[in-house]
Motif scaffolding. Structure first.
Motif, mmCIF file in Angstrom:
data_model
loop_
_atom_site.group_PDB
_atom_site.id
_atom_site.type_symbol
_atom_site.label_atom_id
_atom_site.label_comp_id
_atom_site.label_asym_id
_atom_site.label_seq_id
_atom_site.Cartn_x
_atom_site.Cartn_y
_atom_site.Cartn_z
ATOM 1 N N GLN A 1 0.839 -1.183 0.000
ATOM 2 C CA GLN A 1 0.000 0.000 0.000
ATOM 3 C C GLN A 1 0.883 1.244 0.000
ATOM 4 O O GLN A 1 1.746 1.404 0.876
ATOM 5 C CB GLN A 1 -0.921 0.028 1.214
ATOM 6 C CG GLN A 1 -1.823 1.240 1.282
ATOM 7 C CD GLN A 1 -2.850 1.237 0.183
ATOM 8 O OE1 GLN A 1 -3.477 0.213 -0.069
ATOM 9 N NE2 GLN A 1 -3.034 2.372 -0.469
ATOM 10 N N VAL A 2 0.658 2.081 -0.989
ATOM 11 C CA VAL A 2 1.393 3.327 -1.084
ATOM 12 C C VAL A 2 0.460 4.394 -1.645
ATOM 13 O O VAL A 2 -0.371 4.123 -2.518
ATOM 14 C CB VAL A 2 2.657 3.165 -1.961
ATOM 15 C CG1 VAL A 2 2.301 2.785 -3.391
ATOM 16 C CG2 VAL A 2 3.508 4.426 -1.931
ATOM 17 N N GLN A 3 0.575 5.584 -1.113
ATOM 18 C CA GLN A 3 -0.202 6.712 -1.597
ATOM 19 C C GLN A 3 0.720 7.647 -2.368
ATOM 20 O O GLN A 3 1.852 7.895 -1.947
ATOM 21 C CB GLN A 3 -0.860 7.466 -0.443
ATOM 22 C CG GLN A 3 -1.920 6.679 0.306
ATOM 23 C CD GLN A 3 -1.312 5.696 1.287
ATOM 24 O OE1 GLN A 3 -0.406 6.038 2.045
ATOM 25 N NE2 GLN A 3 -1.811 4.463 1.276
ATOM 26 N N LEU A 4 0.229 8.164 -3.473
ATOM 27 C CA LEU A 4 1.020 9.013 -4.345
ATOM 28 C C LEU A 4 0.316 10.341 -4.558
ATOM 29 O O LEU A 4 -0.892 10.375 -4.779
ATOM 30 C CB LEU A 4 1.229 8.342 -5.707
ATOM 31 C CG LEU A 4 1.834 6.937 -5.692
ATOM 32 C CD1 LEU A 4 1.834 6.356 -7.099
ATOM 33 C CD2 LEU A 4 3.248 6.972 -5.130
ATOM 34 N N VAL A 5 1.081 11.411 -4.514
ATOM 35 C CA VAL A 5 0.538 12.746 -4.736
ATOM 36 C C VAL A 5 1.446 13.486 -5.696
ATOM 37 O O VAL A 5 2.617 13.734 -5.386
ATOM 38 C CB VAL A 5 0.402 13.541 -3.427
ATOM 39 C CG1 VAL A 5 -0.138 14.935 -3.717
ATOM 40 C CG2 VAL A 5 -0.506 12.817 -2.450
ATOM 41 N N GLU A 6 0.901 13.853 -6.856
ATOM 42 C CA GLU A 6 1.655 14.633 -7.827
ATOM 43 C C GLU A 6 1.530 16.117 -7.517
ATOM 44 O O GLU A 6 0.519 16.569 -6.976
ATOM 45 C CB GLU A 6 1.147 14.398 -9.257
ATOM 46 C CG GLU A 6 1.164 12.953 -9.720
ATOM 47 C CD GLU A 6 -0.180 12.283 -9.538
ATOM 48 O OE1 GLU A 6 -0.451 11.321 -10.280
ATOM 49 O OE2 GLU A 6 -0.961 12.713 -8.655
#
Length: 122
Positions: A1-6
Motif C-alpha cells: 500500500q502506497v499513496q502518491l501525490v503529484e
C-alpha cells in the motif's frame, strides 16, 4: 500500500520547462517501479515513461525522448518528471503510478496519484 501525490503542474509557454514531483507515503517507494502517464483532452491515457526501483533504468515514449527525464530520490520517497522544451501536444493531466513490472502498461501499476494538470500555450 502506497499513496502518491503529484505536484508541480501549471501553465507554461511552448519551449518552457516544468518539473513534476510524485511524493509517496506508506510502504517504501523503493519497492516499486514508478511510471508516468498522461491524459490529453479527448484522448485515452497514455504511457510517458518509467524508472526502475533503484533508478538505474529508464524508458520513455518516443515523442518525449530527449526532452523528458524521469528520476527518483528513494531517500525522500519522491519521484520526478523533468519536462523541457514543452510542446502544445504535451498538454495533459499527468499521473504518477507505482507498480511491480518495468513495462509501460497501465495494468501493472497498482497505485495512482490524483494527477496534476500541465497546460502548454503557443
Amino acid at each position: 500500500q502506497v499513496q502518491l501525490v503529484e505536484s508541480g503542474g501549471g501553465l507554461v509557454q511552448a519551449g518552457g520547462s516544468l518539473r513534476l514531483s510524485c511524493a509517496a507515503s506508506g510502504r517504501a517507494f523503493s519497492n516499486y517501479v514508478m511510471g508516468w502517464f498522461r491524459r490529453a483532452p479527448g484522448k485515452e491515457r497514455e504511457f510517458v515513461g518509467y524508472i526502475s526501483r533503484s533508478g538505474g533504468n529508464t524508458y520513455y515514449k518516443d515523442s518525449v525522448k530527449g526532452r523528458f527525464t524521469i528520476s527518483r530520490d528513494n531517500a525522500k520517497n519522491t519521484g520526478y518528471l523533468q519536462m523541457n522544451n514543452l510542446k502544445p501536444e504535451d498538454a495533459a493531466v499527468y499521473y504518477c503510478a507505482a507498480g511491480n513490472v518495468e513495462v509501460g502498461l497501465e495494468k501493472v501499476y497498482n497505485y495512482w496519484g490524483q494527477g496534476t494538470q500541465v497546460t502548454v500555450s503557443s
